[in-house]
Design a protein around this motif. Structure first.
Motif, PDB file in Angstrom:
ATOM      1  N   ALA A  21      47.611  37.420  39.088  1.00 27.19           N
ATOM      2  CA  ALA A  21      46.883  38.365  38.235  1.00 27.19           C
ATOM      3  C   ALA A  21      45.372  38.205  38.381  1.00 27.19           C
ATOM      4  O   ALA A  21      44.630  39.202  38.416  1.00 27.19           O
ATOM      5  CB  ALA A  21      47.292  38.175  36.776  1.00 27.19           C
ATOM      6  N   LEU A  22      44.888  36.958  38.482  1.00 31.33           N
ATOM      7  CA  LEU A  22      43.452  36.739  38.609  1.00 31.33           C
ATOM      8  C   LEU A  22      42.947  37.201  39.966  1.00 31.33           C
ATOM      9  O   LEU A  22      41.868  37.808  40.067  1.00 31.33           O
ATOM     10  CB  LEU A  22      43.116  35.270  38.384  1.00 31.33           C
ATOM     11  N   VAL A  23      43.704  36.929  41.028  1.00 30.43           N
ATOM     12  CA  VAL A  23      43.328  37.420  42.357  1.00 30.43           C
ATOM     13  C   VAL A  23      43.215  38.942  42.348  1.00 30.43           C
ATOM     14  O   VAL A  23      42.239  39.525  42.833  1.00 30.43           O
ATOM     15  CB  VAL A  23      44.356  36.966  43.411  1.00 30.43           C
ATOM     16  N   GLN A  24      44.222  39.594  41.785  1.00 28.35           N
ATOM     17  CA  GLN A  24      44.206  41.059  41.737  1.00 28.35           C
ATOM     18  C   GLN A  24      43.052  41.580  40.889  1.00 28.35           C
ATOM     19  O   GLN A  24      42.408  42.578  41.237  1.00 28.35           O
ATOM     20  CB  GLN A  24      45.539  41.570  41.193  1.00 28.35           C
ATOM     21  N   ALA A  25      42.754  40.888  39.791  1.00 28.33           N
ATOM     22  CA  ALA A  25      41.649  41.302  38.929  1.00 28.33           C
ATOM     23  C   ALA A  25      40.322  41.236  39.679  1.00 28.33           C
ATOM     24  O   ALA A  25      39.492  42.156  39.588  1.00 28.33           O
ATOM     25  CB  ALA A  25      41.593  40.413  37.683  1.00 28.33           C
ATOM     26  N   MET A  26      40.110  40.161  40.438  1.00 26.26           N
ATOM     27  CA  MET A  26      38.853  40.013  41.163  1.00 26.26           C
ATOM     28  C   MET A  26      38.745  41.017  42.305  1.00 26.26           C
ATOM     29  O   MET A  26      37.672  41.559  42.577  1.00 26.26           O
ATOM     30  CB  MET A  26      38.705  38.582  41.684  1.00 26.26           C
ATOM     31  N   ALA A  27      39.876  41.281  42.967  1.00 26.50           N
ATOM     32  CA  ALA A  27      39.858  42.278  44.041  1.00 26.50           C
ATOM     33  C   ALA A  27      39.588  43.673  43.485  1.00 26.50           C
ATOM     34  O   ALA A  27      38.800  44.444  44.054  1.00 26.50           O
ATOM     35  CB  ALA A  27      41.187  42.249  44.799  1.00 26.50           C
ATOM     36  N   GLU A  28      40.221  44.006  42.356  1.00 24.22           N
ATOM     37  CA  GLU A  28      40.002  45.313  41.734  1.00 24.22           C
ATOM     38  C   GLU A  28      38.559  45.486  41.287  1.00 24.22           C
ATOM     39  O   GLU A  28      38.030  46.607  41.277  1.00 24.22           O
ATOM     40  CB  GLU A  28      40.927  45.477  40.522  1.00 24.22           C
ATOM     41  N   ALA A  29      37.912  44.380  40.926  1.00 20.27           N
ATOM     42  CA  ALA A  29      36.517  44.441  40.482  1.00 20.27           C
ATOM     43  C   ALA A  29      35.546  44.564  41.647  1.00 20.27           C
ATOM     44  O   ALA A  29      34.324  44.629  41.430  1.00 20.27           O
ATOM     45  CB  ALA A  29      36.181  43.204  39.651  1.00 20.27           C
ATOM     46  N   GLY A  30      36.064  44.577  42.874  1.00 18.73           N
ATOM     47  CA  GLY A  30      35.212  44.802  44.034  1.00 18.73           C
ATOM     48  C   GLY A  30      34.764  43.558  44.776  1.00 18.73           C
ATOM     49  O   GLY A  30      33.953  43.648  45.697  1.00 18.73           O
ATOM     50  N   HIS A  31      35.305  42.403  44.416  1.00 15.14           N
ATOM     51  CA  HIS A  31      34.934  41.164  45.099  1.00 15.14           C
ATOM     52  C   HIS A  31      35.765  41.000  46.376  1.00 15.14           C
ATOM     53  O   HIS A  31      36.871  41.521  46.488  1.00 15.14           O
ATOM     54  CB  HIS A  31      35.127  39.976  44.162  1.00 15.14           C
ATOM     55  N   ASP A  32      35.216  40.281  47.336  1.00 17.92           N
ATOM     56  CA  ASP A  32      35.886  40.023  48.603  1.00 17.92           C
ATOM     57  C   ASP A  32      36.748  38.773  48.416  1.00 17.92           C
ATOM     58  O   ASP A  32      36.218  37.672  48.211  1.00 17.92           O
ATOM     59  CB  ASP A  32      34.838  39.804  49.702  1.00 17.92           C
ATOM     60  N   ALA A 348      37.812  39.529  34.721  1.00 18.14           N
ATOM     61  CA  ALA A 348      37.028  39.431  35.958  1.00 18.14           C
ATOM     62  C   ALA A 348      35.550  39.268  35.645  1.00 18.14           C
ATOM     63  O   ALA A 348      34.853  38.431  36.254  1.00 18.14           O
ATOM     64  CB  ALA A 348      37.260  40.668  36.829  1.00 18.14           C
ATOM     65  N   ASP A 349      35.046  40.041  34.709  1.00 20.61           N
ATOM     66  CA  ASP A 349      33.629  39.933  34.324  1.00 20.61           C
ATOM     67  C   ASP A 349      33.329  38.556  33.736  1.00 20.61           C
ATOM     68  O   ASP A 349      32.273  37.964  34.017  1.00 20.61           O
ATOM     69  CB  ASP A 349      33.267  41.018  33.314  1.00 20.61           C
ATOM     70  N   GLU A 350      34.244  38.048  32.930  1.00 22.80           N
ATOM     71  CA  GLU A 350      34.025  36.739  32.322  1.00 22.80           C
ATOM     72  C   GLU A 350      34.071  35.633  33.376  1.00 22.80           C
ATOM     73  O   GLU A 350      33.286  34.671  33.308  1.00 22.80           O
ATOM     74  CB  GLU A 350      35.081  36.496  31.243  1.00 22.80           C
ATOM     75  N   PHE A 351      34.943  35.755  34.351  1.00 32.84           N
ATOM     76  CA  PHE A 351      35.009  34.757  35.423  1.00 32.84           C
ATOM     77  C   PHE A 351      33.709  34.728  36.223  1.00 32.84           C
ATOM     78  O   PHE A 351      33.172  33.654  36.520  1.00 32.84           O
ATOM     79  CB  PHE A 351      36.202  35.067  36.342  1.00 32.84           C
ATOM     80  N   VAL A 352      33.188  35.877  36.527  1.00 32.70           N
ATOM     81  CA  VAL A 352      31.906  35.940  37.243  1.00 32.70           C
ATOM     82  C   VAL A 352      30.797  35.311  36.409  1.00 32.70           C
ATOM     83  O   VAL A 352      29.958  34.567  36.918  1.00 32.70           O
ATOM     84  CB  VAL A 352      31.552  37.407  37.608  1.00 32.70           C
ATOM     85  N   ARG A 353      30.803  35.595  35.114  1.00 30.82           N
ATOM     86  CA  ARG A 353      29.779  35.006  34.246  1.00 30.82           C
ATOM     87  C   ARG A 353      29.862  33.480  34.280  1.00 30.82           C
ATOM     88  O   ARG A 353      28.833  32.779  34.370  1.00 30.82           O
ATOM     89  CB  ARG A 353      29.941  35.504  32.806  1.00 30.82           C
ATOM     90  N   ILE A 354      31.092  32.958  34.200  1.00 32.74           N
ATOM     91  CA  ILE A 354      31.271  31.499  34.220  1.00 32.74           C
ATOM     92  C   ILE A 354      30.794  30.903  35.538  1.00 32.74           C
ATOM     93  O   ILE A 354      30.129  29.853  35.567  1.00 32.74           O
ATOM     94  CB  ILE A 354      32.754  31.163  33.971  1.00 32.74           C
ATOM     95  N   LEU A 355      31.099  31.572  36.643  1.00 32.31           N
ATOM     96  CA  LEU A 355      30.732  31.041  37.953  1.00 32.31           C
ATOM     97  C   LEU A 355      29.230  31.106  38.223  1.00 32.31           C
ATOM     98  O   LEU A 355      28.696  30.301  38.992  1.00 32.31           O
ATOM     99  CB  LEU A 355      31.478  31.788  39.053  1.00 32.31           C
ATOM    100  N   THR A 356      28.569  32.055  37.602  1.00 32.90           N
ATOM    101  CA  THR A 356      27.149  32.260  37.915  1.00 32.90           C
ATOM    102  C   THR A 356      26.200  31.707  36.869  1.00 32.90           C
ATOM    103  O   THR A 356      24.983  31.788  37.024  1.00 32.90           O
ATOM    104  CB  THR A 356      26.861  33.774  38.100  1.00 32.90           C
TER     105      THR A 356
END
Length: 359
Positions: A21-32, A348-356
């Motif tokens: 689910a997380l992989v699909q969420a990140m791909a859907e959000a436009g990440h490579d 997906a947005d929250e994961f990006v926030r955590i990583l950055t």
């Protein structure tokens, strides 16, 4: 952002479902996104039709050179900004690979109690991000003395489209069960063992059936206590209203049939993916007030929290949700709750926030 996920666990587990689910969420959000996965395992199958780069690998242990070779090959192709892992056996390999590749590592932890003491102390400090899937799971590490800044929380994402109610499938499943459209269906989906609270739930559901003639119970899943539960149900006067379908590979269509979902665990749960999936489908949840389950619903609004194993309390709650004037508004609220807290875009947005964001 470029992300290389590594998940070579072949088993059908909640952690594997989270990974997909997380992989699909990140791909859907436009990440490579690239994925190193066990060939033909649940993760591989779940992502085979997704737009992600798949690399086959098996990590047997920290010394498995073939696993490292697959990770390095995938990393050379993708040039990721982060390595992401989900399974304990890959923590140390990914930490080492991250050092060699000079790529930061984010690791998820799904279980409580924590790892062995040395690993529990080192891994959150050596990984650039260490994430628990609930506040309850995070607290287990804080209780071990891990500084709070080192353990962050990211919940399971839910694909709202997969959970969309399907009236046609609902009618088909009801017919296959010999039920009409007026049936009230209490659903259970999960592993069949005592710690999941299946026996108190059976007693509560049967007691509620004695008062509500339209109530039926749909049991999805298998496990070590499945046969004992089936035998207990077969000996009950209301046996015909307990429907056992066994293990179902894709439970999403069955949410369309459920009037309510029961999550009756008497043993501590780290989180509860089935709870948020059901609510995404507009199904209110009856959940045990234990572990991470309370984090999966809006108590009193999208569902009810109940004392674990309290048959009388569960019977009364089941009967309360048999009333459409209570059940229907809760179902609407449940969908909205999951949309705003657990949908793929939100996570997906929250994961990006955590990583950055610097921890």
């Amino acid at each position: 952002m470029k992300l290389l996920f590594v998940g070579t666990n072949p088993e059908n587990t909640g952690a594997a479902s989270h990974f997909v689910a997380l992989v699909q969420a990140m791909a859907e959000a436009g990440h490579d996104v690239g994925v190193v996965a066990y060939p033909d395992g649940l993760i591989w199958q779940g992502l085979s039709t997704s737009r992600v780069r798949l690399t086959k690998a098996k990590f047997r242990n920290v010394f498995d050179l073939r696993g490292y070779a697959a990770v390095f090959a995938a990393a050379r192709q993708l040039r990721p900004d982060w390595l992401v892992g989900n399974f304990g056996k890959e923590y140390w390999p990914l930490i080492l690979a991250g050092r060699l590749l000079r790529v930061p590592v984010a690791l998820f932890r799904h279980r409580t109690p924590p790892m062995k003491r040395l690993s529990a102390w080192l891994v959150p400090r050596l990984a650039q991000r260490f994430l628990a899937v609930s506040r309850h799971a995070r607290q287990a590490y804080l209780d071990r003395g891990i500084p709070g800044r080192l353990v962050q929380v990211l919940y399971n994402p839910v694909n709202m489209e997969l959970c969309r109610p399907d009236p046609q499938r609902r009618s088909e499943i009801l017919r296959s069960l010999g039920l009409d459209e007026g049936a009230i269906v209490l659903g259970y989906s999960g592993r069949m063992h005592n710690g999941k609270g299946i026996f108190p739930l059976f007693e509560a559901a049967s007691a509620a059936m004695a008062e509500q003639p339209r109530l039926h119970c749909l049991w999805l899943g298998d496990g070590p206590d499945a046969q004992a539960l089936r035998e207990r149900a077969a000996a009950h006067p209301l046996a015909a209203r307990h429907h056992f379908l066994g293990w179902i590979a894709d439970v999403h269509p069955y949410y369309s049939v459920m009037s309510m979902l029961a999550f009756p665990s008497i043993a501590t749960e780290t989180f509860g993916r089935v709870s948020i999936e059901a609510q995404a489908a507009g199904v209110p949840v009856l959940g045990s007030d234990i572990g991470g389950i309370p984090e999966t619903l809006d108590a009193g609004v999208s569902g009810l929290l109940l004392p674990p194993g309290d048959v009388a309390a569960w019977r009364d709650a089941i009967l309360a949700l048999c009333d459409p004037s209570m059940r229907m508004p809760m179902g609407v609220a449940a969908h909205a709750f999951v949309q705003s807290h657990f949908s793929t875009g939100v996570i997906a947005d929250e994961f990006v926030r955590i990583l950055t964001t610097d921890r």
